[in-house]
Scaffold this active site. Structure first.
Site, mmCIF file in Angstrom:
data_model
loop_
_atom_site.group_PDB
_atom_site.id
_atom_site.type_symbol
_atom_site.label_atom_id
_atom_site.label_comp_id
_atom_site.label_asym_id
_atom_site.label_seq_id
_atom_site.Cartn_x
_atom_site.Cartn_y
_atom_site.Cartn_z
ATOM 1 N N SER A 78 0.830 -1.193 0.000
ATOM 2 C CA SER A 78 0.000 0.000 0.000
ATOM 3 C C SER A 78 0.870 1.251 0.000
ATOM 4 O O SER A 78 1.565 1.510 -0.974
ATOM 5 C CB SER A 78 -0.964 -0.025 1.190
ATOM 6 N N ASP A 93 -18.054 -17.030 -10.667
ATOM 7 C CA ASP A 93 -17.177 -18.046 -10.081
ATOM 8 C C ASP A 93 -16.536 -18.947 -11.130
ATOM 9 O O ASP A 93 -15.363 -19.318 -11.031
ATOM 10 C CB ASP A 93 -17.991 -18.883 -9.091
ATOM 11 N N ASP A 98 -12.921 -19.328 -14.280
ATOM 12 C CA ASP A 98 -11.685 -20.110 -14.383
ATOM 13 C C ASP A 98 -11.949 -21.570 -14.733
ATOM 14 O O ASP A 98 -11.027 -22.389 -14.732
ATOM 15 C CB ASP A 98 -10.891 -20.021 -13.082
ATOM 16 N N ASP A 151 -15.252 -22.848 -7.600
ATOM 17 C CA ASP A 151 -14.360 -22.988 -6.452
ATOM 18 C C ASP A 151 -14.483 -21.840 -5.451
ATOM 19 O O ASP A 151 -13.693 -21.734 -4.519
ATOM 20 C CB ASP A 151 -12.902 -23.084 -6.923
ATOM 21 N N ASP A 157 -9.239 -6.179 -3.888
ATOM 22 C CA ASP A 157 -8.708 -5.077 -3.083
ATOM 23 C C ASP A 157 -9.769 -3.985 -2.966
ATOM 24 O O ASP A 157 -10.151 -3.368 -3.956
ATOM 25 C CB ASP A 157 -7.444 -4.518 -3.751
ATOM 26 N N HIS A 184 -7.163 -6.062 0.401
ATOM 27 C CA HIS A 184 -6.018 -5.167 0.413
ATOM 28 C C HIS A 184 -4.912 -5.700 1.322
ATOM 29 O O HIS A 184 -5.112 -5.878 2.520
ATOM 30 C CB HIS A 184 -6.451 -3.782 0.881
#
Length: 537
Positions: A201, A268, A271, A275, A424, A463
């Protein structure tokens, strides 16, 4: 950052972010003989004067972090604590540089640690963890305060304290590199074999600043979730509050969570596997209007998601725009916790009102408006756009650290490694991706950039989250292997936590590749996935 968010959840208004490295390269002992702990002579870095040098032997044990963040590190070996205070003649500042050096078992390396929110350096826990892992470690307070201390922003005339801002922005980190190396040489009788910088950060921004402006300071830089594009991203994080105020719709935390949960569920399988992870948040096009009419149980009351709620969430995900529709910056990524920036609090009558996140609120009030009492929660769309312009024009050169020309860092042999969570909630990862793309254009090709700078994006990670309670990765170990043995990381092994709270093993892919399910195997194992270039939308 995780410690900071934990305190925030407990009701203390805090900011982003702190970096606690969770994994280090194995120490290679090169100093087994105990060293003396004396206040050696230190040459002042250019433009400074050394005010004092002290050296104190500390017996180690349990180290408690200072300031608002606190924290504890146990099992710390004895170390020599050298404190060098420098000033910039005429500026009236007093920047303290601390270097902690293991009395025995030094691994031959120096590790510098970056700061958190408005703190320029480490509060002691990062230093202690580094010493525990065999490093000599250094950090600076830059002459400013703790994570949410912004009392130094303005001088007695109500003008920006440019000297302290320059300390915080860049020069104190460079001076810490110079002094830390001198102290190591003086105490151990030889220079560190390798020097590293680590931060997340604010610390990540400092790492990028070092690569851009002081390319010879470090052999390797681990700069995670970096707050580059400072003035754009900081002002952009006010956008959720601006939207709720102008739309006169304050969305409860329970309803915000419902939007996030629905988006993660819908995206979801990007990919190839269900999962509980959104593999590439930038490709998730979930329409929040799909939730209109849905019932949400919130603190014992049943709420109905309205069209106004969905419109607010759409604007927050989309990101700040001008009145004419021109995009100013990325929004909160789909899958991130919307409550971080779209926070609300009930007034005396039980009605919701905006509760801005402290970092953008303080920056906007104290530096951009030069009025610490300014209420950012009352901004109109037009006022926001004007403040955005003012911030970039007034502070872009000193704070943004987004120069894509890394040719000097590349020529020095330096390596820059970054990971960032795709969820984030405070710094949009698209800003980091945009920077990487600009470096590629500046350098000429992605292959050339991969030789010295690699970026990894972590699904479902918030984050600075990988080094907290919701996952981990051996970022520093990968960086040292790259610097010292030429082993560039093709993937970054990580433990992620999905939407159901289950731990999953993944190999984070080097950008621009993303993880894709092979079509067979246990989805909780990294071996069931491979890295591929994302398909076109």
């Amino acid at each position: 950052m995780r410690r900071l968010l934990t305190v925030l959840a407990a009701g203390v208004p805090l900011a982003a972010a702190v970096y606690l490295p969770a994994a280090y390269a194995e120490p290679r002992t090169s100093a087994s003989t105990p060293v003396g702990c004396v206040a050696a002579s230190v040459k002042a870095p250019a433009g400074t004067r050394v005010e004092s040098v002290t050296a104190v032997r500390q017996e180690g044990g349990t180290v408690h972090g200072g300031g608002l963040l606190g924290g504890t590190v146990t099992g710390v070996p004895a170390y020599c604590e050298v404190t060098v205070t420098v000033t910039h003649p005429g500026d009236g500042d007093h920047a303290r540089i601390q270097t902690w050096l293991p009395v025995t078992g030094w691994n031959g390396r120096l590790q510098a640690l970056g700061g958190a929110a408005f703190s320029a350096g480490d509060n002691g826990t990062g230093l202690a963890a580094a010493v525990k892992n065999g490093y000599a470690a250094t950090t600076t307070d830059a002459g400013v305060g703790d994570v949410l201390d912004v009392g130094w922003a303005l001088n007695s005339q109500g003008q920006v304290n440019t000297a302290l801002l320059e300390n915080f922005a860049s020069r104190s980190q460079h001076e810490a590199a110079v002094v830390g190396k001198e102290v190591v040489d003086a105490v151990y009788g030889r220079a560190a074999s390798y020097s590293y910088f680590t931060g997340c950060s604010t610390g990540g921004r400092q790492g990028y600043m070092e690569a851009q402006r002081y390319p010879d300071d470090y052999d390797g830089i681990l700069a995670d979730a970096p707050a580059v594009n400072w003035d754009r991203y900081v002002l952009a994080t006010l956008w959720p509050q601006v939207v709720m105020h102008n739309e006169k719709t304050y969305v409860s935390g329970c309803v915000l969570d419902a939007f996030t949960t629905a988006a993660v569920k819908a995206c979801d399988t990007l990919d190839g596997a269900r999962d509980g992870l959104v593999n590439d948040a930038s490709r998730c096009d979930f329409d929040p209007r799909r939730l209109i009419g849905t019932k949400v149980l919130c603190e014992g009351k049943e709420l109905t998601v309205t069209a106004a709620d969905a419109a607010v969430v759409h604007k927050i995900w989309d990101g700040p725009r001008t009145a004419s529709g021109r995009k100013l910056w990325a929004g909160v990524p789909v899958g991130a916790d919307l409550k971080g920036l779209a926070g609300t609090a009930a007034d005396a009558d039980g009605n919701l009102k905006g509760a801005p996140f402290p970092v953008p609120a303080h920056w906007t009030a104290s530096w951009v408006k030069k009025d610490p009492s300014f209420d950012v929660s009352t901004l109109t769309y037009g006022e926001f756009t004007e403040l955005f312009r003012q911030a970039v024009a007034g502070y872009g050169d000193i704070m943004d650290t987004d120069d894509p020309d890394l040719s000097a860092f590349r020529a020095s042999g330096g390596k820059l490694l970054t990971w960032q969570g795709q969820a984030d909630q405070y710094i949009p990862p698209q800003g980091t991706v945009d920077y990487r793309r600009r470096v590629v254009r500046e350098t000429g090709s992605a292959r050339k950039v991969d030789d010295f700078y690699r970026l990894f994006l972590a699904p479902n990670t918030d984050h600075c989250g990988l080094d907290g309670q919701d996952g981990k990765t051996a970022g520093l170990a990968a960086l040292t292997a790259w610097v010292e043995h030429g082993k560039a990381p093709r993937t970054l092994p990580a433990t992620l936590v999905n939407a159901e709270g289950r731990q999953l093993q993944r190999d984070l892919c080097a950008y621009p590749e993303v993880s894709r399910y092979r079509g067979h195997g246990d989805p909780s194992l990294a071996s069931s996935f491979r890295c591929v270039l994302p398909s076109r939308r």
